[in-house]
Design an enzyme around this catalytic site. Structure first.
Site, PDB file in Angstrom:
ATOM      1  N   PRO A 265      66.940  90.428 -20.267  1.00 21.80           N
ATOM      2  CA  PRO A 265      67.023  91.881 -20.392  1.00 21.80           C
ATOM      3  C   PRO A 265      66.801  92.638 -19.084  1.00 21.80           C
ATOM      4  CG  PRO A 265      65.015  91.053 -21.408  1.00 21.80           C
ATOM      5  CD  PRO A 265      65.865  89.855 -21.102  1.00 21.80           C
ATOM      6  N   ASN A 266      67.605  93.668 -18.941  1.00 22.92           N
ATOM      7  CA  ASN A 266      67.527  94.633 -17.836  1.00 22.92           C
ATOM      8  C   ASN A 266      68.040  94.094 -16.501  1.00 22.92           C
ATOM      9  OD1 ASN A 266      66.275  96.746 -19.455  1.00 22.92           O
ATOM     10  ND2 ASN A 266      64.489  95.401 -19.485  1.00 22.92           N
TER      11      ASN A 266
ATOM     12  N   ARG B 284      51.871  90.833  -9.809  1.00 26.79           N
ATOM     13  CA  ARG B 284      52.128  92.107 -10.488  1.00 26.79           C
ATOM     14  C   ARG B 284      51.132  92.319 -11.649  1.00 26.79           C
ATOM     15  NH1 ARG B 284      58.369  92.637 -11.634  1.00 26.79           N
ATOM     16  NH2 ARG B 284      57.690  94.792 -12.023  1.00 26.79           N
TER      17      ARG B 284
ATOM     18  N   ALA C 274      61.610  90.083 -19.108  1.00 31.36           N
ATOM     19  CA  ALA C 274      60.342  90.306 -19.800  1.00 31.36           C
ATOM     20  C   ALA C 274      60.136  89.358 -20.981  1.00 31.36           C
ATOM     21  CB  ALA C 274      60.255  91.760 -20.267  1.00 31.36           C
TER      22      ALA C 274
ATOM     23  N   ARG D 186      68.179  99.145 -10.501  1.00 30.47           N
ATOM     24  CA  ARG D 186      66.892  99.103 -11.192  1.00 30.47           C
ATOM     25  C   ARG D 186      65.764  98.872 -10.184  1.00 30.47           C
ATOM     26  NH1 ARG D 186      64.655  93.876 -14.568  1.00 30.47           N
ATOM     27  NH2 ARG D 186      62.737  94.856 -15.280  1.00 30.47           N
TER      28      ARG D 186
ATOM     29  N   ASN E 244      66.478  83.286 -15.770  1.00 28.32           N
ATOM     30  CA  ASN E 244      65.551  84.394 -15.556  1.00 28.32           C
ATOM     31  C   ASN E 244      65.521  85.164 -16.869  1.00 28.32           C
ATOM     32  OD1 ASN E 244      64.106  86.657 -14.924  1.00 28.32           O
ATOM     33  ND2 ASN E 244      65.172  87.080 -12.996  1.00 28.32           N
TER      34      ASN E 244
ATOM     35  N   TYR F 104      63.366  94.903  -6.993  1.00 30.98           N
ATOM     36  CA  TYR F 104      64.435  93.934  -7.276  1.00 30.98           C
ATOM     37  C   TYR F 104      65.586  93.962  -6.279  1.00 30.98           C
ATOM     38  CZ  TYR F 104      61.904  93.631 -11.690  1.00 30.98           C
ATOM     39  OH  TYR F 104      60.917  93.445 -12.635  1.00 30.98           O
TER      40      TYR F 104
ATOM     41  N   HIS G 249      62.297  83.991 -11.049  1.00 31.87           N
ATOM     42  CA  HIS G 249      61.953  85.420 -11.066  1.00 31.87           C
ATOM     43  C   HIS G 249      62.182  85.978  -9.673  1.00 31.87           C
ATOM     44  CE1 HIS G 249      60.444  85.206 -15.068  1.00 31.87           C
ATOM     45  NE2 HIS G 249      59.769  84.117 -14.732  1.00 31.87           N
TER      46      HIS G 249
ATOM     47  N   GLU H  44      63.212  77.923 -13.952  1.00 35.57           N
ATOM     48  CA  GLU H  44      62.885  79.337 -14.191  1.00 35.57           C
ATOM     49  C   GLU H  44      62.914  80.083 -12.852  1.00 35.57           C
ATOM     50  OE1 GLU H  44      58.690  79.962 -14.979  1.00 35.57           O
ATOM     51  OE2 GLU H  44      59.128  81.682 -16.253  1.00 35.57           O
TER      52      GLU H  44
HETATM   53  C1  DQA Z   1      61.552  89.419 -13.634  1.00 37.97           C
HETATM   54  C2  DQA Z   1      60.057  89.656 -13.781  1.00 37.97           C
HETATM   55  C3  DQA Z   1      59.731  90.108 -15.197  1.00 37.97           C
HETATM   56  O1  DQA Z   1      58.342  90.331 -15.327  1.00 37.97           O
HETATM   57  C4  DQA Z   1      60.459  91.395 -15.505  1.00 37.97           C
HETATM   58  O2  DQA Z   1      60.196  91.791 -16.829  1.00 37.97           O
HETATM   59  C5  DQA Z   1      61.900  91.320 -15.235  1.00 37.97           C
HETATM   60  C6  DQA Z   1      62.355  90.639 -14.032  1.00 37.97           C
HETATM   61  C7  DQA Z   1      61.923  89.063 -12.176  1.00 37.97           C
HETATM   62  O3  DQA Z   1      63.020  88.561 -11.988  1.00 37.97           O
HETATM   63  O4  DQA Z   1      61.150  89.328 -11.260  1.00 37.97           O
HETATM   64  O5  DQA Z   1      62.725  91.869 -15.969  1.00 37.97           O
HETATM   65  O6  DQA Z   1      61.930  88.322 -14.452  1.00 37.97           O
END
Ligand code: DQA
Length: 147
Positions: A10-11, A105, A75, A18, A72, A23, A98, A96
């Site tokens: 998501p996102n 964070r 959240a 964003r 990735n 990011y 990020h 995984e």
């Molecule tokens: C994320 C880190 C997560 O905590 C966050 O909710 C994201 C992006 C990252 O790529 O740093 O959506 O996965």
């Protein structure tokens, strides 16, 4: 040909606009183009969804199709036991990734339900984390299938 799937949760469709201070300024569509140029020997597939169940269905659909997954989960990393179960269930090696350093964070980002189901995790190295994960799969494939 080594087939890998990059799956973003998501996102992450909003990368580039964003919270660029966290990011970065690059869209994932641009970045995946660069990755494909950088790794011509790899068949790189890409999927993104904002919906937990769709991500789970997509992980299931990867069975028998790809040798590795770079995930990735956004959240959902910190909330979804169902997604972690899917990673365990499919029997495909998953790395995984990020973009941000989740350990630096908010406290709620310090838990990953997915991490223990994965081969390993890359966090905080920006979009380069995806390239490092691709390189990992290339290296482990060449160990498994020496030329
Ligand atoms: C994320 C880190 C997560 O905590 C966050 O909710 C994201 C992006 C990252 O790529 O740093 O959506 O996965």
């Amino acid at each position: 040909m080594l087939q890998l799937n990059i799956i973003n949760g998501p996102n992450l469709n909003l990368l580039g606009t964003r919270e660029p201070e966290i990011y970065g300024m690059q869209s994932f569509d641009d970045y995946i183009g660069l990755l494909k140029t950088r790794f011509p020997s790899v068949d790189l597939l890409y999927y993104q969804s904002n919906i937990e169940g769709e991500l789970i269905n997509y992980l299931h659909s990867c069975i028998g199709k790809v040798q590795g997954i770079i995930l990735n989960a956004g959240a959902y990393t910190h909330t979804s036991i169902a997604l972690a179960d899917a990673v365990s269930a499919i029997g495909i090696p998953v790395v995984e990734v990020h973009i941000s350093n989740v350990l630096a964070r908010e406290d709620y980002r310090k838990t990953s339900f997915i991490a223990s189901k994965c081969i390993g995790s890359v966090s905080g190295l920006g979009l380069d984390g995806y390239a490092l994960a691709v390189q990992y799969f290339i290296d482990s494939d060449s160990v498994a299938h020496p030329a």
